[in-house]
Design a protein around this motif. Structure first.
Motif, mmCIF file in Angstrom:
data_model
loop_
_atom_site.group_PDB
_atom_site.id
_atom_site.type_symbol
_atom_site.label_atom_id
_atom_site.label_comp_id
_atom_site.label_asym_id
_atom_site.label_seq_id
_atom_site.Cartn_x
_atom_site.Cartn_y
_atom_site.Cartn_z
ATOM 1 N N LEU A 1 0.824 -1.207 0.000
ATOM 2 C CA LEU A 1 0.000 0.000 0.000
ATOM 3 C C LEU A 1 0.860 1.261 0.000
ATOM 4 N N THR A 2 2.030 1.180 0.625
ATOM 5 C CA THR A 2 3.022 2.248 0.514
ATOM 6 C C THR A 2 4.312 1.604 0.001
ATOM 7 N N PRO A 3 4.536 1.634 -1.315
ATOM 8 C CA PRO A 3 5.743 1.020 -1.875
ATOM 9 C C PRO A 3 7.016 1.525 -1.204
ATOM 10 N N SER A 4 8.022 0.665 -1.174
ATOM 11 C CA SER A 4 9.253 0.963 -0.445
ATOM 12 C C SER A 4 9.901 2.271 -0.880
ATOM 13 N N GLY A 5 9.919 2.527 -2.187
ATOM 14 C CA GLY A 5 10.537 3.758 -2.670
ATOM 15 C C GLY A 5 9.886 4.998 -2.098
ATOM 16 N N ASP A 6 8.562 4.969 -1.948
ATOM 17 C CA ASP A 6 7.848 6.107 -1.371
ATOM 18 C C ASP A 6 8.195 6.285 0.103
ATOM 19 N N ASP A 7 8.328 5.170 0.815
ATOM 20 C CA ASP A 7 8.710 5.251 2.233
ATOM 21 C C ASP A 7 10.111 5.852 2.383
ATOM 22 N N VAL A 8 11.017 5.475 1.479
ATOM 23 C CA VAL A 8 12.362 6.072 1.486
ATOM 24 C C VAL A 8 12.265 7.584 1.312
ATOM 25 N N LEU A 9 11.450 8.019 0.359
ATOM 26 C CA LEU A 9 11.318 9.452 0.089
ATOM 27 C C LEU A 9 10.687 10.203 1.262
ATOM 28 N N CYS A 10 9.735 9.576 1.939
ATOM 29 C CA CYS A 10 9.127 10.219 3.109
ATOM 30 C C CYS A 10 10.142 10.365 4.237
ATOM 31 N N GLY A 11 10.907 9.305 4.496
ATOM 32 C CA GLY A 11 11.932 9.388 5.533
ATOM 33 C C GLY A 11 13.001 10.406 5.197
ATOM 34 N N TYR A 12 13.400 10.428 3.924
ATOM 35 C CA TYR A 12 14.411 11.398 3.487
ATOM 36 C C TYR A 12 13.881 12.816 3.621
ATOM 37 N N GLY A 13 12.643 13.032 3.182
ATOM 38 C CA GLY A 13 12.058 14.368 3.274
ATOM 39 C C GLY A 13 11.931 14.849 4.707
ATOM 40 N N THR A 14 11.606 13.941 5.613
ATOM 41 C CA THR A 14 11.514 14.308 7.027
ATOM 42 C C THR A 14 12.870 14.788 7.551
ATOM 43 N N GLY A 15 13.923 14.034 7.236
ATOM 44 C CA GLY A 15 15.257 14.429 7.673
ATOM 45 C C GLY A 15 15.728 15.710 7.016
ATOM 46 N N LEU A 16 15.466 15.854 5.706
ATOM 47 C CA LEU A 16 15.913 17.039 4.982
ATOM 48 C C LEU A 16 15.224 18.299 5.499
ATOM 49 N N ARG A 17 13.929 18.198 5.767
ATOM 50 C CA ARG A 17 13.212 19.367 6.286
ATOM 51 C C ARG A 17 13.761 19.769 7.650
ATOM 52 N N PHE A 18 14.000 18.794 8.497
ATOM 53 C CA PHE A 18 14.541 19.061 9.825
ATOM 54 C C PHE A 18 15.884 19.779 9.728
ATOM 55 N N LEU A 19 16.731 19.332 8.809
ATOM 56 C CA LEU A 19 18.097 19.830 8.751
ATOM 57 C C LEU A 19 18.248 21.171 8.042
ATOM 58 N N CYS A 20 17.447 21.430 6.991
ATOM 59 C CA CYS A 20 17.776 22.616 6.202
ATOM 60 C C CYS A 20 16.602 23.504 5.813
ATOM 61 N N SER A 21 15.373 23.198 6.222
ATOM 62 C CA SER A 21 14.241 24.017 5.781
ATOM 63 C C SER A 21 14.339 25.459 6.280
ATOM 64 N N ALA A 22 14.963 25.654 7.444
ATOM 65 C CA ALA A 22 15.082 27.004 7.991
ATOM 66 C C ALA A 22 16.331 27.717 7.483
ATOM 67 N N THR A 23 17.432 26.971 7.335
ATOM 68 C CA THR A 23 18.706 27.600 6.992
ATOM 69 C C THR A 23 18.990 27.622 5.496
ATOM 70 N N TYR A 24 18.374 26.698 4.737
ATOM 71 C CA TYR A 24 18.583 26.656 3.289
ATOM 72 C C TYR A 24 17.293 26.185 2.616
#
Length: 297
Positions: A190-213
């Motif tokens: 129901l949630t293919p693995s590639g999509d789960d990878v992208l969600c996890g990556y997006g969560t980390g990326l937003r945490f790390l750089c959404s405010a500074t970059y």
């Protein structure tokens, strides 16, 4: 019944009166399609979904056995009424406490050590062997490409404008776009693995750089939104859109809080909670999360 907790993202998407139907059912939860928004109704035994609400496990057991895909659902004055085979189930959404599910921006100006902290917590789990992506060189390469993009983002966040605009940075952006195109919809479930990878990556990326970059975060969001429509499942589309709007599930919020607060002793238990989600969804999303922190496993 009154939910134990409801996502603020779900509350925002459910304003006003709506009509819908049960979309899909599982052993301990189900999804409702409310005029295009996919609402997840789950048990308190599992982490709160950013798409929904949690109710007591005994109430969920009774409700789950009485609903089937296609059952009519009406939302009026904050009360969700589900017309199942055994009668009408009512969930008073507005009476429930709300949890903020927005991914926080990293508050400190110093990122050094966070990647090591996460790497040493994840390394013993052998996530690549537990994920659902095909075991092929291309799968490993796209994770490296996501990590490379995150590294460029870190340069921009640190104020290194030259590195962030270099030829290598342009190549990293192109590779990130290709990686997203490869991953969306890849895998089973129901949630293919590639999509789960992208969600996890997006969560980390937003945490790390959404405010500074923010430019780097915004480019990733635009890329996912350009690629995802009609290429994956309805459930994955809903989670990818929530991620693009800056939201994540409660288990990741707890994990980010421990990282932010340097509570390394709490990481193993929190990571285990994420890992236990779905068949391979937890491992898949953690691989993406690790790539955002540039600590590939």
């Amino acid at each position: 019944m009154i939910p134990s907790l409801v996502s603020d993202y779900a509350l925002r998407r459910l304003e006003g009166c709506r009509m819908g139907s049960v979309h899909s059912t599982f052993a301990t939860s189900f999804n409702i399609d409310m005029d295009g928004f996919l609402l997840h109704v789950g048990s308190v035994d599992a982490p709160l979904s950013c798409l929904g609400l949690s109710i007591a496990s005994d109430e969920m057991e009774g409700l789950r056995t009485s609903v089937e895909p296609g059952d009519r659902v009406v939302l009026h004055d904050g009360v969700l009424r589900i017309y199942g085979c055994c009668g009408i189930g009512e969930i008073d959404i507005c009476a429930a406490p709300a949890r903020v599910c927005n991914v926080p921006a990293f508050a400190s100006g110093e990122l050094a050590g966070i990647d090591s902290l996460l790497f040493y917590a994840l390394e013993p789990l052998d996530l690549p062997a537990r994920c659902g992506l095909p075991d092929e060189p291309r799968s490993r390469r796209v994770l490296a490409e996501l990590a490379r993009y995150s590294a460029i983002c870190s340069c921009g966040a640190a104020g290194d404008a030259q590195a962030a605009s270099s030829t290598r940075a342009c190549a990293a952006r192109r590779a990130m776009t290709a990686a997203v195109d490869y991953l969306v919809g890849r895998g089973l479930g129901l949630t293919p693995s590639g999509d789960d990878v992208l969600c996890g990556y997006g969560t980390g990326l937003r945490f790390l750089c959404s405010a500074t970059y923010p430019d780097a975060w915004n480019l990733y969001v635009r890329t996912v939104r350009d690629v995802a429509p009609a290429k994956t499942t309805r459930v994955s589309e809903a989670y990818l859109e929530a991620m693009c709007e800056g939201y994540t599930n409660a288990d990741y919020l707890d994990l980010l809080d421990a990282i932010q607060s340097d509570k390394s002793d709490d990481l193993p238990a929190l990571i285990e909670t994420v890992l236990n989600v779905g068949h391979t969804s937890g491992a898949d999303s953690l691989l993406g999360f690790a790539a955002a922190f540039c600590c590939l496993l």
